[in-house]
Design an enzyme around this catalytic site. Structure first.
Site, PDB file in Angstrom:
ATOM      1  N   CYS A 239      35.192  38.674  83.602  1.00  0.00           N
ATOM      2  CA  CYS A 239      36.563  38.399  83.644  1.00  0.00           C
ATOM      3  C   CYS A 239      37.491  39.583  83.562  1.00  0.00           C
ATOM      4  O   CYS A 239      37.662  40.625  84.708  1.00  0.00           O
ATOM      5  CB  CYS A 239      36.826  37.417  82.586  1.00  0.00           C
ATOM      6  SG  CYS A 239      35.821  36.062  82.684  1.00  0.00           S
TER       7      CYS A 239
ATOM      8  N   LYS B 269      47.364  35.146  85.615  1.00  0.00           N
ATOM      9  CA  LYS B 269      46.142  35.028  85.190  1.00  0.00           C
ATOM     10  C   LYS B 269      45.434  36.695  85.339  1.00  0.00           C
ATOM     11  O   LYS B 269      44.791  37.128  84.249  1.00  0.00           O
ATOM     12  CB  LYS B 269      45.212  34.232  85.645  1.00  0.00           C
ATOM     13  CG  LYS B 269      43.799  34.260  85.375  1.00  0.00           C
ATOM     14  CD  LYS B 269      43.368  34.044  84.388  1.00  0.00           C
ATOM     15  CE  LYS B 269      42.024  34.648  83.968  1.00  0.00           C
ATOM     16  NZ  LYS B 269      41.138  33.762  83.338  1.00  0.00           N
TER      17      LYS B 269
END
Ligand code: SAJ
Length: 411
Positions: free
Chosen positions: A264, A210
């Site tokens: 993010c 991720k």
């Protein structure tokens, strides 16, 4: 009543996840620390903006399958979906796992020997192991028996704001378990709504995958942003350079912009840097290149505005990216705030997706006006976000204006 799933944190990830499980027949409890959010959701409303999420949540609540509350409950599965920001330190930023820790401790008393505990929050490598330690430690502190049979898995969310409800179903999933059996249990659970492939691996690999996805995008955007500085100095259009370079079959350069925002891509690469500071040179530099872009835009505006007497500057767009209302960590907000404090400069701002400007801009007496009005009243027009409204803007409005198009949509 024992719930099938307890989702901890009903924000941008927890709420879509909780409601889609509920829509597929699971009995879901949303554990949320903010009582106002609990009341909103139990009333069938939502507190965040995401296309079609309101319809899904309302249906889930009305069916009785989704209930929110502030008190932990028993459930077969716990899904932790809380923020993992970073803290500013004297050197590189440092991951802040306090929300994950308190989420883990809050459910510890309800974790049973057969429970499945899933961490969805994007996290530094090793966090899933820490979740288990926090749960085990809290149970010991409470004098509760150990739960050696409980399964722990990292299943990172990978959905794009603005397209969440599509991507939550169609994207491939990753289930990284502390044990293979844990990963398999999570895989079976996500099959309830996920049409993409579900890949099983170990927890540390899933955590790194991720972080790698978002860091890869950050590095690629940094390349485009660095090119934009170089081309500007050389008097070449970066947009034309990228367009033509991308005609090569193996070149795919992303787009420069005013900087990288959101919660993010501008955060996750720091988790990799933190875990290997001596090795993560390219990743750190990419972060720095992207973080420096807003100041470069401000300097360009300053340079052009300084040639004018009492210049009026119009900023178009404040959101962190096109067609969303999210102003958090937005480079455009950073730029507008810096411009608002330039002596002798008046600022007009348009952001079609929000009703009010952020407080610092209001305090600086910046006016929110529609794009056409802002342009008409300005000497310098700074395009900051490629919102769809600006793509179709009448270009005649820009005649006689000094234009800084940070997204290249009018070039
Ligand atoms: N940006 C550019 N140039 C580009 C592309 C993006 O300047 O060519 C800027 C945007 O304007 C924005 C920032 O980058 O400020 C990030 O936008 P984004 O659309 O690239 O990504 P996010 O932050 O909305 O969502 C990302 C996604 N990750 C990847 O595409 C690898 C999403 O799939 C993740 O689920 C999400 O992060 C997350 O939650 O981690």
């Amino acid at each position: 009543m024992k719930f099938d799933i307890c989702v901890v944190g009903l924000g941008y990830i927890g709420l879509p996840t909780a409601s889609i499980f509920a829509a597929r027949g699971k009995r879901v409890y949303g554990l949320e620390v903010n009582p106002r959010v609990v009341a909103t959701i139990n009333g069938g409303d939502i507190h965040i903006v995401e296309p079609d999420l309101d319809v899904l949540v309302r249906a889930a609540v009305q069916s009785g399958n989704l209930v929110a509350g502030t008190i932990p409950v028993e459930a077969e599965t716990f899904i932790i979906a809380v923020p993992t920001p970073f803290q500013h330190a004297s050197g590189d930023p440092v991951p802040d796992l306090s929300y994950v820790e308190s989420a883990s401790r809050s459910i510890a008393g309800k974790v049973a020997p057969s429970s499945l505990v899933i961490l969805e929050s994007t996290s530094p490598v090793g966090t899933t192991e820490k979740v288990k330690e926090w749960v085990d430690g809290e149970r010991a502190r409470l004098g509760l028996p150990a739960t050696p049979g409980a399964h722990y898995v990292h299943c990172p969310e990978r959905i794009l704001p603005g397209q969440m409800l599509k991507e939550i179903v169609t994207n491939d999933r990753l289930c990284g378990g502390l044990t293979p059996a844990a990963a398999e249990r999570a895989r079976d659970l996500y099959r309830v709504f996920c049409n993409g492939e579900i890949h099983t691996t170990d927890a540390r690999t899933a955590e790194m995958v991720k972080l790698t996805e978002n860091s890869s995008r950050d590095v690629q955007i940094a390349f485009a942003n660095e090119l934009s500085l170089i081309c500007d100095r050389l008097g070449i259009s970066v947009w034309e350079v990228i367009r033509l370079a991308n005609r090569h079959p193996r070149v795919k350069i992303l787009q420069p912009g005013p900087g990288v925002g959101g919660h993010c891509i501008a955060v996750d690469p720091w988790f990799i840097v933190h875990s290997a500071p001596d090795l993560a040179q390219l990743i750190r530099t990419a972060r720095q290149v992207n973080d420096q872009k807003p100041a470069w835009v401000v300097d360009r505006v300053k340079g052009l505005a300084s040639r004018l007497k009492e210049p009026v500057v119009a900023c178009l767009g404040l959101a962190f990216k096109a067609d969303v209302d999210d102003l958090r960590e937005s480079p455009s907000v950073q730029i507008a705030e810096a411009l608002a404090h330039l002596p002798g400069v008046s600022l007009l701002v348009d952001e079609p997706n929000v009703n009010e400007l952020p407080v610092p801009l209001r305090k600086a007496n910046v006016r929110k006006v529609a794009a056409a009005e802002a342009i008409a009243g300005a000497d310098v027009v700074v395009l900051l976000v490629n919102h769809r409204q600006y793509l179709s803007l009448d270009r005649d409005l820009l005649r006689d204006k000094v234009v800084i198009d940070t997204r290249g949509i009018w070039s």
